[in-house]
Design a protein around this motif. Structure first.
Motif, short mmCIF file in Angstrom:
data_model
loop_
_atom_site.label_atom_id
_atom_site.label_comp_id
_atom_site.label_asym_id
_atom_site.label_seq_id
_atom_site.Cartn_x
_atom_site.Cartn_y
_atom_site.Cartn_z
N VAL A 72 5.73 5.57 1.99
CA VAL A 72 5.31 5.41 3.23
C VAL A 72 4.84 3.92 3.41
O VAL A 72 5.34 3.34 4.66
N GLY A 73 4.58 3.23 2.72
CA GLY A 73 4.16 1.79 2.58
C GLY A 73 5.62 1.14 2.75
O GLY A 73 5.59 0.42 3.74
N LEU A 75 8.18 2.38 3.96
CA LEU A 75 8.89 2.77 5.39
C LEU A 75 8.19 1.83 6.42
O LEU A 75 8.82 1.58 7.52
N PHE A 76 6.78 1.78 6.56
CA PHE A 76 6.21 0.95 7.39
C PHE A 76 6.36 -0.34 7.33
O PHE A 76 6.68 -1.16 8.50
N PHE A 79 9.52 -1.71 9.35
CA PHE A 79 9.50 -1.97 10.84
C PHE A 79 9.04 -3.42 11.21
O PHE A 79 8.99 -3.73 12.58
N ASP A 80 8.89 -4.23 10.31
CA ASP A 80 8.62 -5.58 10.48
C ASP A 80 9.86 -6.28 10.64
O ASP A 80 10.59 -6.60 9.61
N SER A 87 7.71 -8.13 3.59
CA SER A 87 6.54 -6.97 4.24
C SER A 87 6.95 -5.59 3.57
O SER A 87 5.98 -5.00 3.35
N SER A 88 8.12 -5.04 3.41
CA SER A 88 8.21 -3.95 3.03
C SER A 88 7.91 -3.72 1.60
O SER A 88 7.26 -2.69 1.14
N LEU A 91 4.10 -3.92 1.39
CA LEU A 91 3.41 -2.63 1.82
C LEU A 91 3.91 -1.52 0.97
O LEU A 91 2.66 -0.72 0.74
N GLY A 95 0.90 0.70 -0.65
CA GLY A 95 0.89 2.11 -0.54
C GLY A 95 0.84 2.70 -1.78
O GLY A 95 0.20 3.84 -2.06
#
Length: 162
Positions: A72-73, A75-76, A79-80, A87-88, A91, A95
């Motif tokens: 999930v982290g 995937l969020f 989007f950056d 960032s992926s 995150l 996560g």
């Protein structure tokens, strides 16, 4: 799609023996797409692997929560648009940590709610007592003939006529 009538052509004690028989049929050019291996007389075996206490419950919960949290982290982080790789990954790490903590808390909570009723960990498996090699009725006689020529390597590997 209609199911063809099938007939048992051999019975074996282990899956490896049944697999070897189908491999033998394949080596002889037999149309193996018309064959199936069916486990008969299936029983459930639950092997106890250890004691379940609060520490183990928390560890199991953390392990089961970490991977979904990391996914999930990640995937969020995708989007950056400015810096998606950093960032992926960051995150995903957050996560993973968050998922492990939440999973550990849920593991502890579920173990406490059981009130000592199931204080052990186990692994369940389905085990057939024998394996039947079946073939479509139209080609079953040919399969029996080919399996009759199968060289055996030990006790229990000879096809049992059915």
């Amino acid at each position: 799609m209609t199911e063809q009538p099938r007939r048992s052509v051999a019975t074996y004690e282990t899956y490896q023996e049944a697999e070897r028989a189908v491999d033998h049929l394949s080596d002889q050019g037999f149309p193996v797409q018309r064959v199936a291996i069916i486990g008969q007389d299936v029983r459930l075996v639950e092997q106890v692997i250890g004691r379940m206490d609060y520490g183990r419950a928390a560890l199991n919960g953390a392990a089961s929560g970490a991977l979904p949290g990391a996914l999930v982290g990640w995937l969020f982080g995708l989007f950056d648009w400015v810096n998606p790789l950093v960032s992926s990954l960051l995150l995903a790490l957050y996560g993973l940590i968050f998922g492990a903590i939440v999973g550990a808390l849920f593991g502890l909570l579920l173990h406490a709610m059981q009130g000592g009723r199931r204080d052990f960990a186990s692994v369940r498996a389905m085990e057939p007592s024998r394996y039947e090699v079946v073939a479509d009725e139209e080609v079953a006689d040919e399969a029996v003939r080919l399996l009759g020529g199968l060289q055996t390597t030990g006790a229990g590997e000879r096809p049992t006529p059915t």
